[in-house]
Scaffold this active site. Sequence first.
Site, PDB file in Angstrom:
ATOM      1  N   ARG A 228     -70.127  -1.958  72.251  1.00  0.00           N
ATOM      2  CA  ARG A 228     -70.770  -2.917  73.135  1.00  0.00           C
ATOM      3  C   ARG A 228     -72.261  -2.925  72.837  1.00  0.00           C
ATOM      4  NH1 ARG A 228     -66.549  -5.040  73.919  1.00  0.00           N
ATOM      5  NH2 ARG A 228     -65.436  -5.310  75.896  1.00  0.00           N
ATOM      6  N   GLU A 257     -74.855 -12.022  74.461  1.00  0.00           N
ATOM      7  CA  GLU A 257     -73.946 -12.740  73.576  1.00  0.00           C
ATOM      8  C   GLU A 257     -73.669 -14.134  74.112  1.00  0.00           C
ATOM      9  OE1 GLU A 257     -70.484 -10.339  72.756  1.00  0.00           O
ATOM     10  OE2 GLU A 257     -71.675  -8.803  71.749  1.00  0.00           O
ATOM     11  N   HIS A 275     -69.281 -10.766  67.046  1.00  0.00           N
ATOM     12  CA  HIS A 275     -68.310 -10.117  67.928  1.00  0.00           C
ATOM     13  C   HIS A 275     -66.876 -10.513  67.555  1.00  0.00           C
ATOM     14  CE1 HIS A 275     -67.716  -8.286  72.215  1.00  0.00           C
ATOM     15  NE2 HIS A 275     -66.786  -7.887  71.355  1.00  0.00           N
TER      16      HIS A 275
END
Length: 309
Positions: A228, A257, A275
């Site tokens: 993360r 994000e 991601h």
Amino acid sequence: MTAKPTILIAQPHLAPLAPVLAADYTVLTLWEAEDEAGIGEVRAMVAAGEFAIPPALIDRMPKLGLIACFTVGYDGIDVAWAKERGIAVSHAHNVNDEDVADHAIGLILGHRRAIVPGDARLRAGGWHAREKPLTRSLAGARLGIVGLGSIGVALAARAEVMRMTVSWWGPNPKPDARWPRAESLLALARECDILAVAARAYAGNVGMISAEVIDALGPQGLLVNVARGQLVDEDALIAALKDGRIGGAALDVFATEPTPAERWADVPNTVLTPHTAGATDRAVGEMRDMLLANLAAFFAGEPLPNPAG
């Protein structure tokens, strides 16, 4: 005819689930839902677990009984708080660990073997017969893994096959682990060439990859993050990259994000992916199946196959 239960999809990137869910449920999407009465009928919410769910949104759904995380991670959800309000939380359990470990190896290879700069150089006409740049072998590279959960174990096994030596650190000892545990996170950073973050995120470890840890990794070190973004002090990392105090970073996750492209435009020695470490066809298919199973169990009044927490 019995009315279909109403469910809400919370994030736009989960919109492709709507046609799948529409066969059995009345599907609302948060970014399009304008009817407050409709929101009030929602009994289950489908969400990506890395995003926080505002309490004010929950207050608009008095009938909500389930937050069904499509993802493996659910660190954006306060599970204890939800349970106090009578709301269950489910997730996809361990479906993409191997894929995330594969991606971590890809990031290591991409950076250490200069694959991305090599591609750019060739396309720009910079490949000349008179020179051949050297890249760094993986043989003997010391990989330190932060968090020896299922992703960390999968990464360690791959690293050994690729001739790296492996050590790790996490807050809890694992007596059965095949690899040595460093005495501290700082010690792990000092002792390794590549520091890979694979830890589960929670409130207590935000920013654990601090400026001190980054400096301990040093000007030849590579930081890899497939966990993360909030686990890394991103401002400190960017400063260290620009100053040359760390050798490089290979990142799949970010503090915000989507991360702004301009934030990284002048940051050297990086390999960045959006991601996607756990987003493979196989893993997403299994996430979908687990989501459907969790929703079906909830509406049938049965135990959740994959409860969170």
